[in-house]
Design a protein around this motif. Sequence first.
Motif, PDB file in Angstrom:
ATOM      1  N   UNK A  53       0.828  -1.209   0.000  1.00  0.00           N
ATOM      2  CA  UNK A  53       0.000   0.000   0.000  1.00  0.00           C
ATOM      3  C   UNK A  53       0.865   1.262   0.000  1.00  0.00           C
ATOM      4  N   UNK A  54       1.850   1.308   0.885  1.00  0.00           N
ATOM      5  CA  UNK A  54       2.678   2.515   1.001  1.00  0.00           C
ATOM      6  C   UNK A  54       3.570   2.699  -0.226  1.00  0.00           C
ATOM      7  N   UNK A  55       4.030   1.605  -0.828  1.00  0.00           N
ATOM      8  CA  UNK A  55       4.816   1.725  -2.064  1.00  0.00           C
ATOM      9  C   UNK A  55       3.944   2.273  -3.188  1.00  0.00           C
ATOM     10  N   UNK A  56       2.693   1.822  -3.244  1.00  0.00           N
ATOM     11  CA  UNK A  56       1.761   2.341  -4.248  1.00  0.00           C
ATOM     12  C   UNK A  56       1.548   3.837  -4.064  1.00  0.00           C
ATOM     13  N   UNK A  57       1.362   4.262  -2.813  1.00  0.00           N
ATOM     14  CA  UNK A  57       1.142   5.690  -2.560  1.00  0.00           C
ATOM     15  C   UNK A  57       2.407   6.501  -2.840  1.00  0.00           C
ATOM     16  N   UNK A  58       3.529   6.060  -2.311  1.00  0.00           N
ATOM     17  CA  UNK A  58       4.752   6.840  -2.438  1.00  0.00           C
ATOM     18  C   UNK A  58       5.337   6.850  -3.833  1.00  0.00           C
ATOM     19  N   UNK A  59       5.523   5.653  -4.411  1.00  0.00           N
ATOM     20  CA  UNK A  59       6.126   5.567  -5.738  1.00  0.00           C
ATOM     21  C   UNK A  59       5.103   5.776  -6.838  1.00  0.00           C
ATOM     22  N   UNK A  89      10.606   5.480  -0.813  1.00  0.00           N
ATOM     23  CA  UNK A  89      11.695   4.671  -0.259  1.00  0.00           C
ATOM     24  C   UNK A  89      11.219   3.883   0.950  1.00  0.00           C
ATOM     25  N   UNK A  90      10.473   4.534   1.828  1.00  0.00           N
ATOM     26  CA  UNK A  90       9.994   3.854   3.025  1.00  0.00           C
ATOM     27  C   UNK A  90       9.054   2.707   2.654  1.00  0.00           C
ATOM     28  N   UNK A  91       8.130   2.965   1.728  1.00  0.00           N
ATOM     29  CA  UNK A  91       7.163   1.944   1.355  1.00  0.00           C
ATOM     30  C   UNK A  91       7.772   0.815   0.560  1.00  0.00           C
ATOM     31  N   UNK A  92       8.585   1.145  -0.423  1.00  0.00           N
ATOM     32  CA  UNK A  92       9.077   0.127  -1.353  1.00  0.00           C
ATOM     33  C   UNK A  92      10.281  -0.639  -0.827  1.00  0.00           C
ATOM     34  N   UNK A  96       9.519  -3.590   3.306  1.00  0.00           N
ATOM     35  CA  UNK A  96       9.668  -4.999   2.951  1.00  0.00           C
ATOM     36  C   UNK A  96      10.733  -5.652   3.832  1.00  0.00           C
ATOM     37  N   UNK A  97      11.764  -4.901   4.183  1.00  0.00           N
ATOM     38  CA  UNK A  97      12.772  -5.423   5.104  1.00  0.00           C
ATOM     39  C   UNK A  97      12.209  -5.586   6.508  1.00  0.00           C
ATOM     40  N   UNK A  98      11.400  -4.625   6.942  1.00  0.00           N
ATOM     41  CA  UNK A  98      10.787  -4.724   8.263  1.00  0.00           C
ATOM     42  C   UNK A  98       9.838  -5.916   8.329  1.00  0.00           C
ATOM     43  N   UNK A  99       9.145  -6.195   7.221  1.00  0.00           N
ATOM     44  CA  UNK A  99       8.275  -7.370   7.162  1.00  0.00           C
ATOM     45  C   UNK A  99       9.094  -8.654   7.273  1.00  0.00           C
TER      46      UNK A  99
END
Length: 207
Positions: A53-59, A89-92, A96-99
Amino acid sequence: GTPGYWQWIGSLFSTLEVAPFFAMVVFAIQMVLKGGRNHPNKAALLWSVGCAVMAFLGAGVWGFLHTLSAVNYYTHGTQVTAAHGHLAFFGAYAMINLAIFSYAMPHLRGVAPYHQALNKLSFWLMCGGMTVMTFALTFAGVVQVHLQRVLGMDYMSVQDQIAPFFWVRLAAGVAVFIGAGLYLYALLGPVPAAKKAPMGGAVQPAE
């Protein structure tokens, strides 16, 4: 690039990047629903879906906002670019690393999923802080573009005008910092005695 028509061809293909990002969100949600949402490590699941979701919003969304060449001519290098960069950067990449860390650490430590509630709280703090930060930088960037790129005001005078947005950004950054601290404790802190059973045991995940 020249001749000028390449700018519009490039802009067209740049806008298409929104489609695969949106498809990624749909796919992630479908997989969660298909799995019944009963995964024992719900924190890792939350980070995984949140990443899409956050990668979609950010990138995707914030990238689309200034990907057209006629728009990017004014916004490039402003706080609009910073807003897009922070959230993308945070989303993409970060999430994913935090997951992966959230999923792997219980296995690496040989215990059942632990500190789930604390991990999920860190998720909302970091994502909320990054969202507020992104909006603050976006608004700052719009003002900056108008004052600096359209009206021609000098750089430092414009910085004084958008300084209030940076205070909001600072507050959001503090929230992200606190969330990161909670996340590290959730993964590396002491494991409750009830969670020290092996992953294959009957111990339920901590809430």
